[in-house]
Design a protein around this motif. Structure first.
Motif, mmCIF file in Angstrom:
data_model
loop_
_atom_site.group_PDB
_atom_site.id
_atom_site.type_symbol
_atom_site.label_atom_id
_atom_site.label_comp_id
_atom_site.label_asym_id
_atom_site.label_seq_id
_atom_site.Cartn_x
_atom_site.Cartn_y
_atom_site.Cartn_z
ATOM 1 N N MET A 130 0.848 -1.196 0.000
ATOM 2 C CA MET A 130 0.000 0.000 0.000
ATOM 3 C C MET A 130 0.885 1.248 0.000
ATOM 4 S SD MET A 130 -2.883 1.182 2.764
ATOM 5 C CE MET A 130 -3.813 -0.336 2.547
ATOM 6 N N ALA A 131 0.600 2.171 -0.909
ATOM 7 C CA ALA A 131 1.400 3.389 -1.015
ATOM 8 C C ALA A 131 1.119 4.321 0.165
ATOM 9 C CB ALA A 131 1.084 4.099 -2.324
ATOM 10 N N GLU A 132 2.142 5.058 0.529
ATOM 11 C CA GLU A 132 1.992 6.020 1.617
ATOM 12 C C GLU A 132 1.160 7.223 1.154
ATOM 13 O OE1 GLU A 132 5.841 7.160 2.947
ATOM 14 O OE2 GLU A 132 6.536 5.105 3.230
ATOM 15 N N ILE A 133 0.327 7.715 2.054
ATOM 16 C CA ILE A 133 -0.456 8.924 1.794
ATOM 17 C C ILE A 133 0.100 10.019 2.695
ATOM 18 C CG2 ILE A 133 -2.740 9.979 1.819
ATOM 19 C CD1 ILE A 133 -3.921 7.172 1.550
ATOM 20 N N LYS A 134 0.613 11.085 2.091
ATOM 21 C CA LYS A 134 1.269 12.132 2.874
ATOM 22 C C LYS A 134 0.247 13.142 3.400
ATOM 23 C CE LYS A 134 5.701 11.778 0.468
ATOM 24 N NZ LYS A 134 6.775 12.489 -0.285
ATOM 25 N N LEU A 135 0.382 13.461 4.680
ATOM 26 C CA LEU A 135 -0.462 14.470 5.318
ATOM 27 C C LEU A 135 0.428 15.402 6.137
ATOM 28 C CD1 LEU A 135 -3.501 12.390 6.687
ATOM 29 C CD2 LEU A 135 -3.473 13.879 4.681
ATOM 30 N N SER A 136 0.199 16.688 5.994
ATOM 31 C CA SER A 136 0.922 17.677 6.793
ATOM 32 C C SER A 136 0.162 17.912 8.089
ATOM 33 C CB SER A 136 1.058 18.991 6.016
ATOM 34 O OG SER A 136 1.845 18.800 4.854
ATOM 35 N N ALA A 137 0.869 17.863 9.208
ATOM 36 C CA ALA A 137 0.241 18.028 10.516
ATOM 37 C C ALA A 137 0.828 19.228 11.245
ATOM 38 C CB ALA A 137 0.431 16.763 11.354
ATOM 39 N N GLU A 138 0.088 19.709 12.219
ATOM 40 C CA GLU A 138 0.549 20.799 13.075
ATOM 41 C C GLU A 138 0.420 20.364 14.531
ATOM 42 O OE1 GLU A 138 -2.010 24.025 12.127
ATOM 43 O OE2 GLU A 138 -1.192 24.339 10.115
ATOM 44 N N GLN A 139 1.386 20.743 15.338
ATOM 45 C CA GLN A 139 1.334 20.426 16.767
ATOM 46 C C GLN A 139 0.120 21.104 17.385
ATOM 47 O OE1 GLN A 139 4.293 18.706 17.899
ATOM 48 N NE2 GLN A 139 3.246 18.127 19.787
ATOM 49 N N ARG A 140 -0.556 20.405 18.291
ATOM 50 C CA ARG A 140 -1.761 20.942 18.917
ATOM 51 C C ARG A 140 -1.500 21.124 20.406
ATOM 52 N NH1 ARG A 140 -6.622 17.942 20.558
ATOM 53 N NH2 ARG A 140 -5.675 16.100 19.591
ATOM 54 N N THR A 141 -1.833 22.305 20.913
ATOM 55 C CA THR A 141 -1.617 22.598 22.332
ATOM 56 C C THR A 141 -2.923 22.855 23.078
ATOM 57 O OG1 THR A 141 -1.286 24.937 21.786
ATOM 58 C CG2 THR A 141 0.678 23.550 21.931
ATOM 59 N N GLU A 142 -4.033 23.045 22.326
ATOM 60 C CA GLU A 142 -5.338 23.271 22.952
ATOM 61 C C GLU A 142 -6.124 21.972 22.962
ATOM 62 O OE1 GLU A 142 -6.921 27.690 22.375
ATOM 63 O OE2 GLU A 142 -6.784 26.589 20.484
ATOM 64 N N PHE A 143 -6.824 21.719 24.077
ATOM 65 C CA PHE A 143 -7.564 20.475 24.210
ATOM 66 C C PHE A 143 -8.977 20.772 24.704
ATOM 67 C CE2 PHE A 143 -3.055 19.837 25.162
ATOM 68 C CZ PHE A 143 -2.711 18.957 24.141
ATOM 69 N N GLY A 144 -9.810 19.739 24.704
ATOM 70 C CA GLY A 144 -11.182 19.908 25.165
ATOM 71 C C GLY A 144 -12.151 20.065 24.006
ATOM 72 N N LYS A 145 -13.446 20.017 24.332
ATOM 73 C CA LYS A 145 -14.483 20.081 23.302
ATOM 74 C C LYS A 145 -14.487 21.423 22.578
ATOM 75 C CE LYS A 145 -17.599 16.720 25.446
ATOM 76 N NZ LYS A 145 -18.964 16.478 25.982
ATOM 77 N N GLY A 146 -14.281 22.509 23.343
ATOM 78 C CA GLY A 146 -14.286 23.825 22.706
ATOM 79 C C GLY A 146 -13.161 23.967 21.704
ATOM 80 N N ALA A 147 -11.970 23.521 22.073
ATOM 81 C CA ALA A 147 -10.822 23.587 21.166
ATOM 82 C C ALA A 147 -11.060 22.717 19.937
ATOM 83 C CB ALA A 147 -9.565 23.146 21.891
ATOM 84 N N ALA A 148 -11.662 21.532 20.149
ATOM 85 C CA ALA A 148 -11.931 20.634 19.023
ATOM 86 C C ALA A 148 -12.915 21.265 18.046
ATOM 87 C CB ALA A 148 -12.474 19.300 19.535
ATOM 88 N N ARG A 149 -13.921 21.963 18.566
ATOM 89 C CA ARG A 149 -14.887 22.624 17.692
ATOM 90 C C ARG A 149 -14.218 23.727 16.881
ATOM 91 N NH1 ARG A 149 -18.666 21.697 22.015
ATOM 92 N NH2 ARG A 149 -18.091 23.677 22.985
ATOM 93 N N ARG A 150 -13.328 24.474 17.524
ATOM 94 C CA ARG A 150 -12.630 25.535 16.798
ATOM 95 C C ARG A 150 -11.753 24.949 15.688
ATOM 96 N NH1 ARG A 150 -12.293 27.705 22.022
ATOM 97 N NH2 ARG A 150 -10.196 26.833 22.366
ATOM 98 N N ILE A 151 -11.113 23.845 15.978
ATOM 99 C CA ILE A 151 -10.264 23.193 14.969
ATOM 100 C C ILE A 151 -11.111 22.749 13.779
ATOM 101 C CG2 ILE A 151 -8.888 21.112 14.520
ATOM 102 C CD1 ILE A 151 -7.877 21.367 17.441
ATOM 103 N N ARG A 152 -12.266 22.152 14.051
ATOM 104 C CA ARG A 152 -13.119 21.658 12.956
ATOM 105 C C ARG A 152 -13.710 22.808 12.148
ATOM 106 N NH1 ARG A 152 -14.239 17.506 16.860
ATOM 107 N NH2 ARG A 152 -16.015 18.660 17.711
ATOM 108 N N ARG A 153 -13.977 23.948 12.813
ATOM 109 C CA ARG A 153 -14.481 25.112 12.074
ATOM 110 C C ARG A 153 -13.445 25.615 11.075
ATOM 111 N NH1 ARG A 153 -17.133 26.813 17.013
ATOM 112 N NH2 ARG A 153 -15.323 28.098 17.559
ATOM 113 N N GLU A 154 -12.171 25.360 11.332
ATOM 114 C CA GLU A 154 -11.095 25.746 10.421
ATOM 115 C C GLU A 154 -10.833 24.670 9.363
ATOM 116 O OE1 GLU A 154 -7.782 26.491 12.940
ATOM 117 O OE2 GLU A 154 -8.665 28.263 13.889
ATOM 118 N N ASN A 155 -11.772 23.707 9.263
ATOM 119 C CA ASN A 155 -11.652 22.596 8.322
ATOM 120 C C ASN A 155 -10.407 21.760 8.601
ATOM 121 O OD1 ASN A 155 -12.492 20.937 6.192
ATOM 122 N ND2 ASN A 155 -11.290 22.089 4.675
#
Length: 216
Positions: free
Chosen positions: A1-26
């Motif tokens: 299976m070929a590798e699928i490349k994804l760029s990631a960013e370190q995350r320092t905020e946690f919790g439901k509110g932070a997760a919602r903000r992340i998802r709002r940024e797609n």
């Protein structure tokens, strides 16, 4: 299976509110873990992650700035109504390392006429190299007759893969396909057991007078 490349960013905020903000940024909140290291909390690009995870057991090359990790998805949480990805757990793997994954069963061909093919298990658990996970296991059924069975031990596994389940695990079962009459009879029996009665159409009594016309 070929590798699928994804760029990631370190995350320092946690919790439901932070997760919602992340998802709002797609973006998608995720965590990388494995090999005794501390969990690495990251965000992934939403659209690219959604496309990547359409492939079961996708091998992901996670680019995290100066760090790079190979990982496979272990748990994907989706919104139960809208279906968007809420969170992803990723297992860090190494080349040459073996992992246990569930691989889809794909039926190829058609059995003999009058045979009903029953899929008892849609996946099979395998131990396989992390960088050589098969997309599926094909099972040919052309020409198989009533009474035939396909067990886990009958599967043609790719080189280097081994079963992580009992060899006698039933994958496919081929039985007699019921006729239309048998289906109707079974339905009538089930309805009778449930106390369901169908109204019979009324037939006019012979010699009964015709209903009077309202005219005149």
């Amino acid at each position: 299976m070929a590798e699928i490349k994804l760029s990631a960013e370190q995350r320092t905020e946690f919790g439901k509110g932070a997760a919602r903000r992340i998802r709002r940024e797609n973006k998608v909140p995720a965590v990388l873990y494995g090999h005794g290291s501390d969990p690495i909390h990251v965000t992934l690009p939403g659209h690219d992650t959604m496309l990547a995870l359409k492939t079961a057991n996708a091998l992901l090359a996670i680019d995290l700035g100066s760090d790079n990790h190979l990982a496979i998805p272990k748990q994907v949480q989706r919104d139960p109504l809208k279906g968007f990805i809420e969170h992803v757990d990723l297992l860090i793997v190494k080349k040459g390392e073996k992992v246990t994954v569930d691989v889809a069963i794909t039926v190829v061909g058609e059995p003999e006429p009058g045979v009903l093919l029953v899929t008892e298990n849609t996946t099979v658990s395998l131990e396989v190299e992390a960088t050589h996970i098969p997309t599926d296991i094909e099972v040919p059924v052309a020409g198989l007759e009533v009474g035939a069975q396909v067990l886990a031990s009958d599967l043609a596994l790719p080189e280097g893969a081994s079963l992580a389940v009992e060899e006698d695990l039933l994958i496919l079962n081929l039985t007699h396909a019921p006729t239309a009459a048998e289906v109707d009879a079974e339905l009538e029996s089930a309805e009778a057991d449930a106390g369901i009665e169908h109204d019979q159409p009324e037939t006019p009594t012979e010699g009964a007078p015709e209903p009077e016309s309202s005219e005149g």
